[in-house]
Write a protein that holds these residues in place. Structure first.
Motif, PDB file in Angstrom:
ATOM      1  N   ALA A 354      -1.058 105.033  49.192  1.00 16.05           N
ATOM      2  CA  ALA A 354      -0.546 103.680  49.375  1.00 16.05           C
ATOM      3  C   ALA A 354       0.963 103.636  49.141  1.00 16.05           C
ATOM      4  O   ALA A 354       1.515 104.403  48.352  1.00 16.05           O
ATOM      5  CB  ALA A 354      -1.249 102.726  48.419  1.00 16.05           C
ATOM      6  N   CYS A 355       1.632 102.720  49.825  1.00 19.24           N
ATOM      7  CA  CYS A 355       3.063 102.504  49.605  1.00 19.24           C
ATOM      8  C   CYS A 355       3.283 102.029  48.172  1.00 19.24           C
ATOM      9  O   CYS A 355       2.483 101.280  47.608  1.00 19.24           O
ATOM     10  CB  CYS A 355       3.593 101.452  50.571  1.00 19.24           C
ATOM     11  SG  CYS A 355       3.577 101.943  52.303  1.00 19.24           S
ATOM     12  N   PRO A 362       1.986 100.184  42.895  1.00 15.87           N
ATOM     13  CA  PRO A 362       1.579 100.000  44.291  1.00 15.87           C
ATOM     14  C   PRO A 362       2.245  98.775  44.903  1.00 15.87           C
ATOM     15  O   PRO A 362       2.475  97.770  44.223  1.00 15.87           O
ATOM     16  CB  PRO A 362       0.059  99.809  44.199  1.00 15.87           C
ATOM     17  CG  PRO A 362      -0.329 100.385  42.887  1.00 15.87           C
ATOM     18  CD  PRO A 362       0.833 100.163  41.976  1.00 15.87           C
ATOM     19  N   MET A 363       2.577  98.875  46.178  1.00 19.99           N
ATOM     20  CA  MET A 363       3.052  97.714  46.931  1.00 19.99           C
ATOM     21  C   MET A 363       1.840  96.816  47.205  1.00 19.99           C
ATOM     22  O   MET A 363       0.917  97.222  47.898  1.00 19.99           O
ATOM     23  CB  MET A 363       3.695  98.170  48.241  1.00 19.99           C
ATOM     24  CG  MET A 363       3.832  97.086  49.308  1.00 19.99           C
ATOM     25  SD  MET A 363       4.842  95.703  48.814  1.00 19.99           S
ATOM     26  CE  MET A 363       4.135  94.407  49.827  1.00 19.99           C
ATOM     27  N   GLU A 364       1.833  95.619  46.645  1.00 25.12           N
ATOM     28  CA  GLU A 364       0.741  94.682  46.844  1.00 25.12           C
ATOM     29  C   GLU A 364       1.260  93.409  47.488  1.00 25.12           C
ATOM     30  O   GLU A 364       2.373  92.951  47.212  1.00 25.12           O
ATOM     31  CB  GLU A 364       0.065  94.339  45.508  1.00 25.12           C
ATOM     32  CG  GLU A 364      -0.669  95.503  44.878  1.00 25.12           C
ATOM     33  CD  GLU A 364      -1.461  95.093  43.653  1.00 25.12           C
ATOM     34  OE1 GLU A 364      -1.229  93.974  43.133  1.00 25.12           O
ATOM     35  OE2 GLU A 364      -2.319  95.876  43.203  1.00 25.12           O
ATOM     36  N   LYS A 371      -5.431  89.941  48.242  1.00 24.65           N
ATOM     37  CA  LYS A 371      -4.509  90.960  47.727  1.00 24.65           C
ATOM     38  C   LYS A 371      -4.820  92.305  48.373  1.00 24.65           C
ATOM     39  O   LYS A 371      -5.954  92.764  48.398  1.00 24.65           O
ATOM     40  CB  LYS A 371      -4.649  91.069  46.214  1.00 24.65           C
ATOM     41  CG  LYS A 371      -3.533  91.864  45.542  1.00 24.65           C
ATOM     42  CD  LYS A 371      -2.177  91.156  45.679  1.00 24.65           C
ATOM     43  CE  LYS A 371      -2.146  89.849  44.907  1.00 24.65           C
ATOM     44  NZ  LYS A 371      -0.844  89.133  45.082  1.00 24.65           N
ATOM     45  N   CYS A 372      -3.778  92.945  48.899  1.00 25.31           N
ATOM     46  CA  CYS A 372      -3.941  94.198  49.640  1.00 25.31           C
ATOM     47  C   CYS A 372      -2.915  95.230  49.196  1.00 25.31           C
ATOM     48  O   CYS A 372      -1.840  94.891  48.687  1.00 25.31           O
ATOM     49  CB  CYS A 372      -3.766  93.964  51.150  1.00 25.31           C
ATOM     50  SG  CYS A 372      -5.115  93.080  51.943  1.00 25.31           S
ATOM     51  N   VAL A 373      -3.248  96.486  49.451  1.00 25.06           N
ATOM     52  CA  VAL A 373      -2.289  97.583  49.424  1.00 25.06           C
ATOM     53  C   VAL A 373      -2.188  98.142  50.837  1.00 25.06           C
ATOM     54  O   VAL A 373      -3.015  97.835  51.704  1.00 25.06           O
ATOM     55  CB  VAL A 373      -2.694  98.678  48.414  1.00 25.06           C
ATOM     56  CG1 VAL A 373      -2.591  98.164  47.000  1.00 25.06           C
ATOM     57  CG2 VAL A 373      -4.106  99.187  48.708  1.00 25.06           C
ATOM     58  N   PHE A 374      -1.171  98.981  51.073  1.00 21.96           N
ATOM     59  CA  PHE A 374      -0.844  99.357  52.441  1.00 21.96           C
ATOM     60  C   PHE A 374      -0.609 100.864  52.542  1.00 21.96           C
ATOM     61  O   PHE A 374       0.171 101.426  51.771  1.00 21.96           O
ATOM     62  CB  PHE A 374       0.411  98.616  52.901  1.00 21.96           C
ATOM     63  CG  PHE A 374       0.283  97.121  52.824  1.00 21.96           C
ATOM     64  CD1 PHE A 374      -0.084  96.395  53.929  1.00 21.96           C
ATOM     65  CD2 PHE A 374       0.502  96.448  51.624  1.00 21.96           C
ATOM     66  CE1 PHE A 374      -0.217  95.017  53.867  1.00 21.96           C
ATOM     67  CE2 PHE A 374       0.368  95.073  51.538  1.00 21.96           C
ATOM     68  CZ  PHE A 374       0.004  94.352  52.668  1.00 21.96           C
ATOM     69  N   PRO A 375      -1.247 101.524  53.515  1.00 18.59           N
ATOM     70  CA  PRO A 375      -1.013 102.964  53.685  1.00 18.59           C
ATOM     71  C   PRO A 375       0.435 103.251  54.059  1.00 18.59           C
ATOM     72  O   PRO A 375       1.078 102.473  54.768  1.00 18.59           O
ATOM     73  CB  PRO A 375      -1.961 103.333  54.836  1.00 18.59           C
ATOM     74  CG  PRO A 375      -2.963 102.232  54.902  1.00 18.59           C
ATOM     75  CD  PRO A 375      -2.250 100.998  54.455  1.00 18.59           C
ATOM     76  N   ASP A 419      12.772  97.751  48.246  1.00 18.79           N
ATOM     77  CA  ASP A 419      12.674  98.865  47.301  1.00 18.79           C
ATOM     78  C   ASP A 419      11.418  99.706  47.509  1.00 18.79           C
ATOM     79  O   ASP A 419      11.263 100.748  46.861  1.00 18.79           O
ATOM     80  CB  ASP A 419      12.715  98.345  45.861  1.00 18.79           C
ATOM     81  CG  ASP A 419      11.416  97.671  45.444  1.00 18.79           C
ATOM     82  OD1 ASP A 419      10.947  96.793  46.203  1.00 18.79           O
ATOM     83  OD2 ASP A 419      10.866  98.027  44.387  1.00 18.79           O
ATOM     84  N   VAL A 420      10.509  99.286  48.379  1.00 15.24           N
ATOM     85  CA  VAL A 420       9.293 100.079  48.640  1.00 15.24           C
ATOM     86  C   VAL A 420       9.702 101.452  49.164  1.00 15.24           C
ATOM     87  O   VAL A 420      10.599 101.580  49.998  1.00 15.24           O
ATOM     88  CB  VAL A 420       8.376  99.347  49.638  1.00 15.24           C
ATOM     89  CG1 VAL A 420       7.246 100.255  50.104  1.00 15.24           C
ATOM     90  CG2 VAL A 420       7.813  98.076  49.003  1.00 15.24           C
ATOM     91  N   ARG A 421       9.011 102.466  48.641  1.00 16.86           N
ATOM     92  CA  ARG A 421       9.351 103.842  48.993  1.00 16.86           C
ATOM     93  C   ARG A 421       8.393 104.378  50.059  1.00 16.86           C
ATOM     94  O   ARG A 421       7.220 104.004  50.112  1.00 16.86           O
ATOM     95  CB  ARG A 421       9.291 104.758  47.765  1.00 16.86           C
ATOM     96  CG  ARG A 421      10.111 104.292  46.584  1.00 16.86           C
ATOM     97  CD  ARG A 421      11.569 104.121  46.933  1.00 16.86           C
ATOM     98  NE  ARG A 421      12.187 105.371  47.377  1.00 16.86           N
ATOM     99  CZ  ARG A 421      13.445 105.480  47.776  1.00 16.86           C
ATOM    100  NH1 ARG A 421      14.228 104.415  47.812  1.00 16.86           N
ATOM    101  NH2 ARG A 421      13.934 106.652  48.143  1.00 16.86           N
TER     102      ARG A 421
END
Length: 797
Positions: A354-355, A362-364, A371-375, A419-421
């Protein structure tokens, strides 16, 4: 020069100084100033790449856009030194690099300027974000027009506009809304009959100005990364398009059913509703090949699941639809619901796919499931994992996948924070660099999964977000539009622009996604969609429960809508051939008139007159109650499709626009191949191919491509190319046919229908044998002959 930043501080703009030394390595040339390096790479006689290292250090040379098949193939090049410049010359162009400041001037061999820097390359340090903002400014030539840049909902000619690439969920956008969903940093310039292109391969937020700030200067810049662009010389615009496809890749042939009619809604559920829709299509005899399932088919909007309540037997449902000739396409979004009992979420988190935010969390964000996370699709391991998730969907009978919300869209945030990596194939970057390729790489992973698990069938993917090169694996649509006449007009312009930007396999939500069209608007939109490579009705759920289906507006409209969908299916051989040209050469399927008659300045600002392939010219009805329309026709002979009225081009003509017709013309000299009527691809064997032949003066050429319409045997030579050559005048018509190929088609005969003969023939000569023409051969002013498929020459005199 100092430029104010939003913080009130200043950042100095920097410019290269004098070239101090240079070197040549093969087809690469390097020019060194005190701080800056220019790398000039001669890819072909008409394609040159310019890449700048502002501080003397190049970044990693890596691109998600480039085709693996891109090869360097210059016939000839050399460098010459002059007092004020270096000249690199090929067989087609001359590139001058100024000694003083690295400014570029490109001319043809005769010395006519094609493209010329104003200040050229320069940069400033991005004090707030890090890195550099890189710029390139160029002089606008006299009378220059600009085209391309993907789905921009504005006039086709971009002169006087400024636009931006930053993938955005632009729900209910309007004319001139910018940015939108796609990020295609490629544009064309046209002046003095000369066409060229510039592909700025930079995935950061990019901007393009075509004389809005200064009317004699164009510029493009990015808020990060390198100044790295490809210059492409035509001089024909269509040749520029083909060269761009050489750089970024060509599409694969889709399954033939994907060029049929698609029906979609948010949402068809439960399964009984889907069955009712399918049954109504077949009961009414309205052709349709694809039905879509939106997010309500899932269990709580969890991707790769099926609702136990609404779709308790997905395999049985899809098998039943397939038996009736329907292919099922399902939506898959990037947001994976945060749910410890959900296996896809478990894997995503456990594998670290996840991102993540900058601090490792985790990026949520909230999307449809909550609420989700993202590949992180920029990680090749994640793409491989994602591809494997399609195994069960395809085992249930899914034949296509629809990737939505992948700009990426997040409800409360708009998109990911900066700032997401991202892994970025081993580079480890922020979302600033990865944003514009997120959807591009999601659809790539989706296509890889379908291709693997559907083998030997060809996959079908449709994506909302894209970057240059997405055409290699996916189709696109124009996003969440509105049921309005303005959006009907926009659909025409956007699909043309996407087509010349490398993404021909495109369409709009017919009828509008938001709101409800009336019968006239829906009918006119179906007419437009008939001539778009992707033909899909799609609409949103609403309080009234209105279903935007072909029969929703009453019998009068239904009959006309049905007739145009039937026309679409009759034209499938022609459309498939046009797609083959696009897949083989990168030739746009939709061609604005400026791209087919660039020497005619009257075509440069036309917005909704365009060609589908080599032979059909379309100018759709774009206003309510329109009784007639003026249409500009390029040079040549043209036939109005509905009554064979003949027109001479090079002028505007006016034609009536009753509801059952639209301005549709066929180019004189064309052979337009057609199927008999059908309700879906593969419904029955085609025993006769219809050849609609239109008389033209002089010598003309047409082509028909054919293969199985699915599978991959065409890649090993199992296809046919049928080439037609017409040589005619006022007294005689001659059609020669040359057949090359190894695919055994079902049909054994051609029905040849010759339109527009300027004389009344008395006999026909078929492969040397003279036969009289009988009254039965004349059908409503058209000579009609039933001939064996193997015929080679037909003469009427």
């Amino acid at each position: 020069m100092q430029v104010a930043t939003s913080s009130g501080k200043y950042s100095v703009k920097h410019y290269p100084d004098t070239i101090q030394t240079w070197k040549k390595e093969g087809n690469y040339f390097y020019f060194y100033t005190s701080t800056t390096i220019l790398e000039l790479r001669v890819i072909s006689d008409k394609i040159v790449r310019f890449r700048y290292a502002a501080d003397g250090q190049f970044q990693r040379d890596f691109s998600y856009a480039l085709s693996e098949k891109l090869e360097e193939s210059p016939e000839y090049f050399e460098i010459r030194e002059w007092a004020d410049s270096f000249e690199i010359i090929t067989t087609a162009i001359r590139v001058f690099v100024a000694r003083e400041n690295l400014r570029i001037t490109i001319t043809d061999i005769e010395g006519r300027i094609i493209n010329q820097d104003e200040t050229g390359f320069h940069w400033q340090y991005y004090l707030q974000k890090g890195g550099k903002i890189v710029y390139c400014t160029k002089l606008i030539q006299e009378g220059e027009s600009f085209y391309g840049l993907g789905d921009k909902p504005t006039d086709l000619n971009l002169r006087g506009k400024r636009v931006e690439n930053f993938g955005t969920d632009a729900y209910g956008y309007s004319k001139d809304t910018d940015p939108l969903y796609r990020n295609i940093p490629f544009y064309y310039g046209l002046h003095n009959g000369i066409g060229y292109g510039i592909f700025f391969d930079n995935t950061f937020r990019t901007l393009f100005d075509f004389g809005k700030e200064r009317d004699d200067v164009s510029s493009f810049w990015a808020r990060g990364g390198e100044m790295n662009y490809y210059f492409i010389y035509g001089p024909e615009l269509l040749k520029v398009a083909e060269s761009y496809a050489r750089i970024t890749g060509t599409a694969e042939l889709p399954p033939l059913w994907a060029l049929g009619y698609h029906q979609c809604r948010w949402s068809y559920f439960p399964d009984t509703k889907v069955k009712d829709i399918a049954k109504t299509f077949r009961d009414k005899g309205i052709p349709c090949d694809a039905l879509y399932l939106d997010i309500d088919y899932m269990e709580g909007f969890r991707c790769f699941t099926w609702s136990k309540e609404y779709f308790p037997d997905p395999k049985g449902l899809l098998a039943g639809l397939a038996a009736d000739g329907f292919k099922t396409v399902v939506i898959i979004d990037p947001g994976i619901k945060v749910d410890p009992d959900y296996p896809v979420y478990q894997e995503l988190v456990q594998k670290g796919y996840a991102c993540k935010r900058a601090d490792g969390a985790p990026m949520e964000g909230d999307v449809w499931p909550g609420k989700c996370v993202f590949p992180d699709f920029t990680d090749p391991k994640v793409r491989d994992w994602w591809s494997g998730l399609f195994k069960d969907l395809t085992a249930n009978g899914v034949r296509g996948v629809w990737n939505d919300m992948n700009e990426p869209a997040v409800f409360e945030l708009g998109t990911f924070p900066e700032d997401v990596r991202h892994d970025y194939d081993g580079e480890n970057v922020s979302h600033r660099k990865a944003h514009n390729v997120y959807g591009h790489l999601m659809s790539k992973a989706t296509a890889a999964g379908l291709k693997k698990h559907l083998m030997p069938h060809r996959p079908f993917v449709i994506t909302r977000s894209a970057y240059s090169g997405t055409q290699r694996w996916s189709s696109v649509w124009t996003g969440d539009n509105i049921a309005s006449w303005e959006h009907l007009w926009l659909a025409s312009v956007q699909c043309q622009r996407l087509s010349v930007s490398g993404l021909s396999f495109a369409g709009s939500d017919i009828g509008g996604f938001i709101g409800e069209p009336d019968g006239e608007l829906y009918t006119r939109w179906i007419q437009l969609g008939t001539f778009h490579p992707l033909m899909r009705t799609h609409s949103a759920s609403n309080e009234t429960g209105f279903d935007q289906d072909p029969w929703s507006f009453g019998p009068e409209y239904e009959a006309i809508v049905k007739s145009f969908i039937q026309l679409r299916y009759r034209l499938l051989p022609y459309i498939y051939t046009t797609f083959w040209q696009y897949a083989a050469y990168g030739t746009p399927m939709l061609r604005p008139l400026a791209f087919v008659a660039q020497e005619d300045p009257e075509t440069h600002d036309l917005n909704h007159e365009w060609m589908l392939g080599d032979s059909l010219l379309i100018s759709h009805v774009s206003e309510a109650g329109m009784k007639s329309k003026s249409v500009y026709l390029p040079e040549g002979t043209w036939y109005y499709y509905f009554n064979d009225q003949r027109f001479t081009g090079g002028q505007a003509v006016t034609v009536p626009t009753p509801l059952a017709e639209m301005p549709l013309f066929v180019k004189g000299g064309s052979v337009v191949s057609q199927y008999p009527d059908m309700e879906y691809v593969g419904q029955k064997k085609i025993m006769e191919m219809i050849l609609q032949v239109y008389h033209g003066e002089g010598t003309t050429h047409s082509i028909l491509y054919e293969d199985a319409g699915d599978h991959y045997a065409y890649k090993t030579g199992q296809y046919n190319l049928v080439r037609f050559k017409q040589t005619s005048d006022a007294q005689q018509f001659r059609l020669k046919k040359k057949f090359v190929g190894r695919y055994d088609m079902d049909y054994t005969h051609h029905r040849v229908r010759v339109h527009g003969l300027p004389f009344t023939p008395k006999e026909y000569i078929l492969d040397g044998a003279v036969q009289p023409l009988l009254p039965a051969h004349f059908v409503q002013g058209v000579v009609e002959l039933h001939l064996e498929r193997k015929f080679e020459e037909l003469i009427l005199r």
